[in-house]
Design an enzyme around this catalytic site. Structure first.
Site, PDB file in Angstrom:
ATOM      1  N   ASP A  64     100.828  -1.104  14.952  1.00  0.00           N
ATOM      2  CA  ASP A  64      99.424  -1.512  15.071  1.00  0.00           C
ATOM      3  C   ASP A  64      99.202  -2.643  16.077  1.00  0.00           C
ATOM      4  OD1 ASP A  64     100.773  -3.400  13.603  1.00  0.00           O
ATOM      5  OD2 ASP A  64      99.498  -3.319  11.831  1.00  0.00           O
ATOM      6  N   HIS A  65     100.248  -3.359  16.438  1.00  0.00           N
ATOM      7  CA  HIS A  65     100.078  -4.510  17.330  1.00  0.00           C
ATOM      8  C   HIS A  65     100.179  -4.124  18.805  1.00  0.00           C
ATOM      9  CE1 HIS A  65     100.530  -6.844  13.680  1.00  0.00           C
ATOM     10  NE2 HIS A  65     100.432  -7.983  14.336  1.00  0.00           N
ATOM     11  N   ASP A 119     104.919  -9.917   8.391  1.00  0.00           N
ATOM     12  CA  ASP A 119     103.654 -10.325   8.989  1.00  0.00           C
ATOM     13  C   ASP A 119     102.999 -11.311   8.031  1.00  0.00           C
ATOM     14  OD1 ASP A 119     101.583  -9.203  11.276  1.00  0.00           O
ATOM     15  OD2 ASP A 119     100.598 -10.076   9.519  1.00  0.00           O
ATOM     16  N   ARG A 379      92.105 -15.861  12.875  1.00  0.00           N
ATOM     17  CA  ARG A 379      92.702 -16.983  13.625  1.00  0.00           C
ATOM     18  C   ARG A 379      91.929 -17.226  14.908  1.00  0.00           C
ATOM     19  NH1 ARG A 379      98.822 -15.209  12.200  1.00  0.00           N
ATOM     20  NH2 ARG A 379      98.830 -16.344  10.240  1.00  0.00           N
ATOM     21  N   SER A 533     101.613 -17.378  12.287  1.00  0.00           N
ATOM     22  CA  SER A 533     102.253 -16.078  12.113  1.00  0.00           C
ATOM     23  C   SER A 533     103.670 -16.174  11.541  1.00  0.00           C
ATOM     24  CB  SER A 533     102.299 -15.348  13.447  1.00  0.00           C
ATOM     25  OG  SER A 533     103.465 -15.712  14.137  1.00  0.00           O
ATOM     26  N   ARG A 535     106.110 -14.552  13.015  1.00  0.00           N
ATOM     27  CA  ARG A 535     106.996 -14.066  14.085  1.00  0.00           C
ATOM     28  C   ARG A 535     108.277 -14.885  14.163  1.00  0.00           C
ATOM     29  NH1 ARG A 535     102.389 -15.714  18.361  1.00  0.00           N
ATOM     30  NH2 ARG A 535     101.327 -14.432  16.840  1.00  0.00           N
TER      31      ARG A 535
HETATM   32  C1  MIC Z   1      99.441 -12.603  13.998  1.00  0.00           C
HETATM   33  O1  MIC Z   1      98.370 -12.363  13.444  1.00  0.00           O
HETATM   34  O2  MIC Z   1      99.687 -13.683  14.569  1.00  0.00           O
HETATM   35  C2  MIC Z   1     100.513 -11.541  13.992  1.00  0.00           C
HETATM   36  C3  MIC Z   1     100.660 -11.048  15.372  1.00  0.00           C
HETATM   37  O3  MIC Z   1     100.116 -10.472  13.175  1.00  0.00           O
HETATM   38  C4  MIC Z   1     101.793 -12.179  13.444  1.00  0.00           C
HETATM   39  C5  MIC Z   1     102.977 -11.332  13.537  1.00  0.00           C
HETATM   40  C6  MIC Z   1     103.571 -11.282  14.910  1.00  0.00           C
HETATM   41  O4  MIC Z   1     103.570 -12.282  15.628  1.00  0.00           O
HETATM   42  O5  MIC Z   1     104.053 -10.214  15.277  1.00  0.00           O
HETATM   43  C7  MIC Z   1     101.673 -12.638  11.994  1.00  0.00           C
HETATM   44  O6  MIC Z   1     100.606 -12.949  11.556  1.00  0.00           O
HETATM   45  O7  MIC Z   1     102.697 -12.774  11.325  1.00  0.00           O
HETATM   46 FE1  SF4 Z   2      96.997  -7.765  13.371  1.00  0.00          FE
HETATM   47 FE2  SF4 Z   2      97.837 -10.249  12.788  1.00  0.00          FE
HETATM   48 FE3  SF4 Z   2      95.370  -9.808  13.712  1.00  0.00          FE
HETATM   49 FE4  SF4 Z   2      95.976  -9.016  11.301  1.00  0.00          FE
HETATM   50  S1  SF4 Z   2      95.936 -11.111  12.030  1.00  0.00           S
HETATM   51  S2  SF4 Z   2      94.846  -7.837  12.825  1.00  0.00           S
HETATM   52  S3  SF4 Z   2      98.100  -8.375  11.537  1.00  0.00           S
HETATM   53  S4  SF4 Z   2      97.286  -9.459  14.810  1.00  0.00           S
END
Ligand code: MIC
Ligand code: SF4
Length: 643
Positions: A64-65, A119, A379, A533, A535
């Site tokens: 999905d990313h 995630d 975010r 996140s 990550r």
């Molecule tokens: C995000 O919302 O920052 C992400 C991208 O979903 C991350 C995961 C990632 O960095 O791949 C998260 O929230 O953990």
């Molecule tokens: Fe995707 Fe992270 Fe955004 Fe949720 S917060 S939509 S998991 S990138």
């Protein structure tokens, strides 16, 4: 003894420990989820463990990313993930099927079970009565291998909801209110359990908006009861069989209690650049808006999109606003297409995007220079949108549509009568984008494209650390600062050498070069270092660049765990005032690291440049100490397996 919901679920899954706050516990994990951007690493790590099939009740791999395929990298990664899923007993959700958290809620979540996801928004599952926790990919890989998940037993906070929401006020406003009260670090070390009369008035998707954004509080997770609303939702998803009731016993105790009166809430909005910078919409009415985006794992349910469609029906998007809409899942997308709501959205002039994370992670739709963007996301960290000088605001779908129609931030109550949207008796069920694991796993070949670089290995921790302060940063540094995402960098997630060239890019572009020239070094942080996140690249890439320890005032939970998993010492100042005496470029030295850690004494750090000494603490469990000394969780796991 009367138990609350959190204690009930944790107790039923307890492998070690006794639920004493502040002590380490280990829990059995029933389900795991990964997404592509963290998943490739998680599966490389899982493969390295040499296990033939996942040992969970259910594991799902979502894509999905990284869905903007501007080169071969992402498509290659998708193919790798699909083959791994087929081979190791994992369900695979194809790109286009939607956002992991939304789909997991719809199709897989089970009340009373545990879910570990790579995630940070995995706690969305708490909307269904799960203990759903976000973690680094390596922790998820271990859970897929049947290992327990270790965490420090959090405080349990009762969030009592009283009354019911007024029209135009929604679940998003509840969580924004909590962020206003508690701040982005107010939930660290806590599980938030919802209770009170007001809970009954909230549907599962509304609850999921709240538990989703509990991640922004820094909370370990959030959980709602499993009740009639949960039953109704699961019935509508044709999954009634897995429903079970889950509620707190009479007289159950909590470590803290906060009460929110839903009747008194108004439409709220988070201003740049932090989800806790919340005010009432009416306080900033009139601000000119360039872009509105509706979607993300926070607010892209059927309810959300139907509200948007009803408000747009017969109207036109303001000529100076670009409105983008990304439905959270194929289910939502297909339903609004079928019932005609999509026609209202398109007719009004919206730009319809793929069902994926998309702009939430900077995958397209970056705003214009100095742009103002209102998003239903979770975010709004500086630069995350892809435009460093843009101002990102977070709000409900109602507030977002009002801005799209009027061209300025507008209190949605001015739009007239709220379109009451009921969740359907039955959602449209068509799981054709979810591929079950292969029945002949031995025949499946793993497909690896050139983007997938081997995992970097780390040596065990040496006894003597010396080097320089490569960077000193302030409070609330996010993992988006440490390891940025976005359309250009995200495709490098399977390639640590390449992605490490972008560490701290927006904070100090010279960081990777300096770190390499110095043969590694240290980072100094303020409060809540590593928020945001899950990550693990925010630990893995600095590890690759030779970072040995991060010394900060405090850490965010997932990032701290990731640092440990990759053998980087998370140190805190024994005396916070020592933070002020350090500067970038200072040469530091710690002797007898291993002996000191073994004996649990404070580490003496010598500032060679300034000729001073100070102490650092680490608060590691015995297991965590061994992981650090082994050079990370992978080394530790392999060593234990060998012995
Ligand atoms: C995000 O919302 O920052 C992400 C991208 O979903 C991350 C995961 C990632 O960095 O791949 C998260 O929230 O953990
Ligand atoms: Fe995707 Fe992270 Fe955004 Fe949720 S917060 S939509 S998991 S990138």
């Amino acid at each position: 003894m009367a138990l609350n919901i959190t204690q009930k679920v944790l107790k039923a899954h307890l492998v070690s420990g006794d639920l004493t706050q502040g002590k380490e516990i280990a829990i059995r994990i029933d389900q795991t989820l990964t997404q592509d951007a963290t998943g490739t690493m998680a599966y490389l790590q899982f493969e390295a463990m040499g296990i033939l099939k996942v040992r969970t009740k259910l594991s799902v791999s979502y894509v999905d990313h990284n869905t903007l395929q501007t080169g071969f990298e992402n498509a290659d990664d998708h193919r790798y993930l699909q083959s791994v899923a087929a081979k190791y007993g994992i369900y695979f959700s194809r790109p286009g099927n939607g956002i992991c958290h939304q789909i997991h809620l719809e199709r897989f979540g089970v009340p009373g079970q545990t879910l570990l996801g790579s995630d940070s928004h995995t706690p969305t599952g708490g909307g269904l009565g799960m203990i759903a926790i976000g973690a680094g990919g390596l922790d998820v890989a271990v859970a897929m291998g049947g290992g327990p998940f270790y965490l420090t037993m959090p405080n349990i906070v009762l969030m009592e909801l009283k009354g019911s929401l007024k029209p135009w006020v929604s679940g998003k406003d509840i969580i924004l209110e909590l962020l206003r009260i508690l701040s982005v670090k107010g939930g660290v070390g806590k599980i938030i359990e919802y209770g009170g009369e007001g809970v009954k008035t909230l549907t599962v998707p509304e609850r999921a908006t709240i538990t989703n954004m509990g991640a922004e509080l820094g909370a370990t997770t959030s959980i709602f009861p499993s009740d009639e609303q949960t039953k109704k939702f699961l019935k509508a998803q044709k999954r009634i069989k897995i429903w079970r009731e889950l509620s707190a016993d009479k007289g159950a105790e909590y470590d803290e209690k906060i009460t929110i009166d839903l009747d008194r809430l108004e439409p709220l909005i988070a201003k740049p650049h932090s989800p806790d910078n919340v005010c009432r919409v009416k306080e900033i009415e009139g601000t000119k808006v360039n872009q509105v985006l509706i979607g993300s794992c926070t607010n892209s349910s059927y309810r959300d999109l139907m509200i948007v469609a009803s408000l747009l029906k017969g109207k036109k998007v303001h000529p100076e606003v670009s409105l983008g809409i990304a439905p959270g899942s194929k289910q939502v997308f297909q339903m609004i297409a079928k019932n005609g709501a999509l026609a209202n959205i398109v007719g009004a002039g919206a730009r319809v995007l793929e069902s994926a994370c998309g702009p939430c992670i900077g995958m397209g739709q970056s705003p214009c220079s100095h742009g103002v963007s209102i998003r239903t996301f979770n975010r709004n960290f500086e630069g995350r949108s892809g435009t460093k000088d843009a101002s990102i605001f977070l709000a409900s779908p109602e507030v977002a549509v009002a801005a799209a129609l009027k061209g300025t931030i507008t209190d949605p109550r001015k739009l007239g009568k709220h379109p009451k949207i009921k969740d359907p008796d039955f959602f449209l069920i068509d799981d054709n984008m979810i591929i079950p694991p292969s029945k002949k796993p031995e025949k499946v070949e793993i497909v690896r494209g050139p983007n997938i670089a081997p995992l970097p290995v780390k040596e065990p921790m040496p006894d003597h650390l010396e080097g320089e302060v490569l960077l000193k940063v302030g409070d609330n540094i996010t993992t988006d600062h440490i390891m940025p995402a976005g359309a250009k960098i995200l495709p490098l997630r399977s390639n640590i050498p390449r992605i490490s060239e972008h560490v701290f890019e927006a904070v100090d572009p010279g960081f990777p070069k300096r770190a390499k020239e110095q043969g590694g070094g240290f980072i100094i942080g303020g409060d809540n270092y590593g928020q945001g996140s899950s990550r693990e690249h925010a630990a893995l890439a600095p590890m690759y660049l030779g970072v040995k320890f991060v010394l900060s005032k405090s850490f965010a939970r997932i990032h701290r765990a990731n640092l440990i998993n990759f053998g980087i010492l998370p140190l805190t100042f024994s005396n916070a005032a020592d933070y002020n005496s350090l500067d970038q470029g200072d040469k530091l030295e710690i002797r007898d690291v291993l002996t000191t850690i073994r004996e649990s004494g404070p580490l003496e750090i010598k500032n060679v440049t300034k000729g001073t000494d100070f102490q650092a603490s680490y608060d590691l469990t015995i297991r965590q100490k061994e992981i650090i000394m082994a050079g990370g969780l992978l080394n530790y796991t392999k060593r234990n397996a060998a012995s």
